[in-house]
Enzyme design. Structure first.
Site, mmCIF file in Angstrom:
data_model
loop_
_atom_site.group_PDB
_atom_site.id
_atom_site.type_symbol
_atom_site.label_atom_id
_atom_site.label_comp_id
_atom_site.label_asym_id
_atom_site.label_seq_id
_atom_site.Cartn_x
_atom_site.Cartn_y
_atom_site.Cartn_z
ATOM 1 N N ASN A 6 0.859 -1.222 0.000
ATOM 2 C CA ASN A 6 0.105 -0.102 0.088
ATOM 3 C C ASN A 6 0.805 1.134 0.068
ATOM 4 O OD1 ASN A 6 -1.958 1.863 0.417
ATOM 5 N ND2 ASN A 6 -2.658 0.949 2.348
ATOM 6 N N ARG A 89 -2.354 -2.139 -3.439
ATOM 7 C CA ARG A 89 -3.875 -1.143 -3.255
ATOM 8 C C ARG A 89 -3.570 -0.345 -4.040
ATOM 9 N NH1 ARG A 89 -5.412 3.214 0.930
ATOM 10 N NH2 ARG A 89 -7.606 3.263 0.245
ATOM 11 N N HIS A 178 -13.290 2.905 -0.444
ATOM 12 C CA HIS A 178 -13.298 1.873 0.783
ATOM 13 C C HIS A 178 -13.835 0.762 -0.036
ATOM 14 C CE1 HIS A 178 -13.343 5.628 3.383
ATOM 15 N NE2 HIS A 178 -12.037 5.021 3.779
ATOM 16 N N ARG A 239 -13.079 16.114 7.522
ATOM 17 C CA ARG A 239 -14.235 16.508 6.205
ATOM 18 C C ARG A 239 -15.511 16.799 6.614
ATOM 19 N NH1 ARG A 239 -11.843 11.850 2.386
ATOM 20 N NH2 ARG A 239 -10.934 11.043 4.355
ATOM 21 N N GLU A 385 -8.424 -5.018 4.592
ATOM 22 C CA GLU A 385 -8.067 -4.729 3.323
ATOM 23 C C GLU A 385 -6.988 -5.456 2.722
ATOM 24 O OE1 GLU A 385 -8.411 -0.498 4.539
ATOM 25 O OE2 GLU A 385 -9.299 -0.010 2.684
HETATM 26 P P1 ADP Z 1 -8.412 5.302 8.520
HETATM 27 O O1 ADP Z 1 -9.814 5.968 7.631
HETATM 28 O O2 ADP Z 1 -7.561 6.338 8.514
HETATM 29 O O3 ADP Z 1 -8.023 3.937 8.143
HETATM 30 P P2 ADP Z 1 -9.317 3.833 10.873
HETATM 31 O O4 ADP Z 1 -10.133 3.004 10.440
HETATM 32 O O5 ADP Z 1 -8.171 3.183 11.364
HETATM 33 O O6 ADP Z 1 -9.053 4.782 9.829
HETATM 34 O O7 ADP Z 1 -10.172 4.725 12.062
HETATM 35 C C1 ADP Z 1 -9.621 5.672 12.773
HETATM 36 C C2 ADP Z 1 -10.408 6.330 13.563
HETATM 37 O O8 ADP Z 1 -10.876 5.067 14.523
HETATM 38 C C3 ADP Z 1 -9.963 7.331 14.415
HETATM 39 O O9 ADP Z 1 -10.911 8.474 14.336
HETATM 40 C C4 ADP Z 1 -10.259 6.877 15.840
HETATM 41 O O10 ADP Z 1 -11.164 7.925 16.541
HETATM 42 C C5 ADP Z 1 -11.246 5.898 15.621
HETATM 43 N N1 ADP Z 1 -11.004 4.826 17.056
HETATM 44 C C6 ADP Z 1 -10.117 4.077 17.044
HETATM 45 N N2 ADP Z 1 -10.113 3.478 18.097
HETATM 46 C C7 ADP Z 1 -11.505 3.824 18.782
HETATM 47 C C8 ADP Z 1 -12.023 3.694 20.073
HETATM 48 N N3 ADP Z 1 -11.606 2.735 20.948
HETATM 49 N N4 ADP Z 1 -13.229 4.332 20.264
HETATM 50 C C9 ADP Z 1 -13.674 5.352 19.288
HETATM 51 N N5 ADP Z 1 -12.917 5.475 18.048
HETATM 52 C C10 ADP Z 1 -11.713 4.920 17.848
#
Ligand code: ADP
Length: 403
Positions: A6, A89, A178, A239, A385
């Site tokens: 990726n 990816r 996604h 966003r 993914e």
């Molecule tokens: P990306 O879109 O960058 O791949 P992820 O799927 O890793 O993102 O999601 C990141 C988001 O997940 C962050 O905004 C974080 O706030 C949220 N997140 C991660 N762990 C928790 C948690 N325990 N409770 C609430 N939100 C969480």
């Protein structure tokens, strides 16, 4: 073994899968490529490697990643020949790629054509592909497009009601993103439920830093929220998601903001960060809301309200819903947001069991959170993914490759 890659503008992430895809043998990343803090981190079998040094370009980063895999002490392979296929990816395949594909010169040329649609994402993807072809000549390489899964959207879902020529002449339409994650979790949901995917009307809530809602009818995407420019639908970390485009003219003409400033505001300063005034990270926003911060509470309420709106909208689009899936960082880890998003959806048969919901946090397995015996399964399905990329790569590599 299958290697997945990726490649972003300043990062390369990679995973090495066993040939049957049952195990991740090694994973690593080079971050901040071309920046002062560039470093490689790498893990295999409990051993890890951290290498902080200048990686001026993706070329050095890629060489170091392969060298880490081959390292006599930390490596996971003895010779480069053990890598049998590479999956990449790929972010934007426009309408040129409706599924994953084996890479040859023609595919690369078509991916170049898609660059104007994803100027930040496609060029690093292409760099990764070129580097991998150089270092692993003759090894089949596969591109797995984020946009491909949404190519089944019907025109009424993907068209904007603009003069038709913008679609015809400039490919302006909803593409959706996604898709690799949504495809993985919707297939997993069908497996877990023991149901043929053809029988499922699923709404997938991919709630990460980026947020995508997708209606998946019989395994095919029929509508999705992100539109043309990784924007639209539910508010995200920074966003705004759906806004009235008239606002952009108002911000420009009445408030005197330039287009660049407006772009920065709606892409980088809005969403959870903008409304809460505190953070783009749901964990921080939730903590502050708990501590009494009214803006944080409001940000969560708006986020969940937008998710709920699209669950309803997509149930209507499909003429029903018999599976609801939460995934990605927030979807997998925030029982609070899941409960808030499902509030008031009893009229669709959607209910959440409090104890099951609370227990489904940070796990590796797909778990139901609806009360036993209710009609619509509500599932938390961890997304993967890389696994989906590896699955496509294995399938296509076995089918013979053009190199
Ligand atoms: P990306 O879109 O960058 O791949 P992820 O799927 O890793 O993102 O999601 C990141 C988001 O997940 C962050 O905004 C974080 O706030 C949220 N997140 C991660 N762990 C928790 C948690 N325990 N409770 C609430 N939100 C969480």
């Amino acid at each position: 073994m299958i290697l997945t890659i990726n490649c972003g503008s300043s990062t390369i992430k990679f995973q090495l899968f066993s040939a049957d895809l049952s195990r991740v043998l090694a994973r690593g990343a080079v971050n901040q490529i071309g920046e002062p803090g560039s470093h490689l981190s790498y893990r295999t079998n409990g051993r890890s490697l951290h290498d902080a040094r200048p990686f001026p370009s993706h070329h050095e980063a890629f060489e170091a990643s392969i060298a880490a895999l081959l390292d006599p002490k930390h490596g996971a392979i003895k010779s480069i020949g053990e890598i049998e296929a590479v999956g990449h990816r790929a972010v934007h395949g426009a309408d040129l790629f409706v599924e994953s594909t084996l890479i040859d010169d023609e595919v690369i040329a078509k991916m170049e054509e898609c660059v104007p649609l994803a100027p930040l994402h496609n060029p690093p993807n292409l760099i990764g592909i070129r580097e991998a072809r150089k270092l692993l000549p003759g090894v089949p390489q596969v591109a797995v497009f984020d946009t491909a899964f949404n190519q089944t959207l019907p025109p009424k879902a993907y068209l904007y009601a603009l003069p038709y020529r913008f679609y015809q002449e400039h490919k302006i339409r909803k593409y959706g993103f996604h898709g690799t994650s949504v495809r993985f979790v919707s297939q997993r949901a069908a497996e877990v439920l023991g149901s043929p995917i053809a029988a499922l009307k699923t709404v997938v809530c991919h709630l990460g830093n980026g947020v995508t809602m997708t209606a998946v009818d019989g395994g095919r995407a029929v509508d999705t929220t992100i539109g043309f420019a990784t924007f639209g639908g539910v508010m995200m970390g920074t966003r705004s998601g759906d806004i009235d485009p008239g606002l952009i003219f108002h911000l420009n003409r009445a408030l005197g903001l330039s287009l660049d400033e407006i772009e920065r505001i709606i892409y980088r300063e809005s969403g959870l960060l903008g409304l809460s005034g505190v953070s783009n990270d749901m964990r921080v926003v939730a903590e502050q809301a708990e501590a009494g911060n009214e803006h944080c509470r409001l940000a969560m309420e708006k986020f969940a309200y937008m998710v709920r709106g699209y669950i309803g909208s997509f149930a209507a689009a499909m003429g029903g819903i018999n599976c609801l899936v939460f995934t990605a960082g927030i979807g997998e880890n925030s029982p609070q947001i899941r409960a808030m998003a499902c509030q008031g959806l009893e009229f669709l048969g959607i209910r959440v069991d409090e104890a099951r919901n609370r227990a489904a946090v940070g796990g590796k397995e797909a778990l139901p959170i609806n009360p036993v015996g209710t009609s619509v399964p509500v599932l938390v399905v961890p997304t993967d993914e890389e696994k989906m990329i590896a699955m496509d790569t294995l399938r296509l590599a076995l089918s013979g490759h053009p190199n």
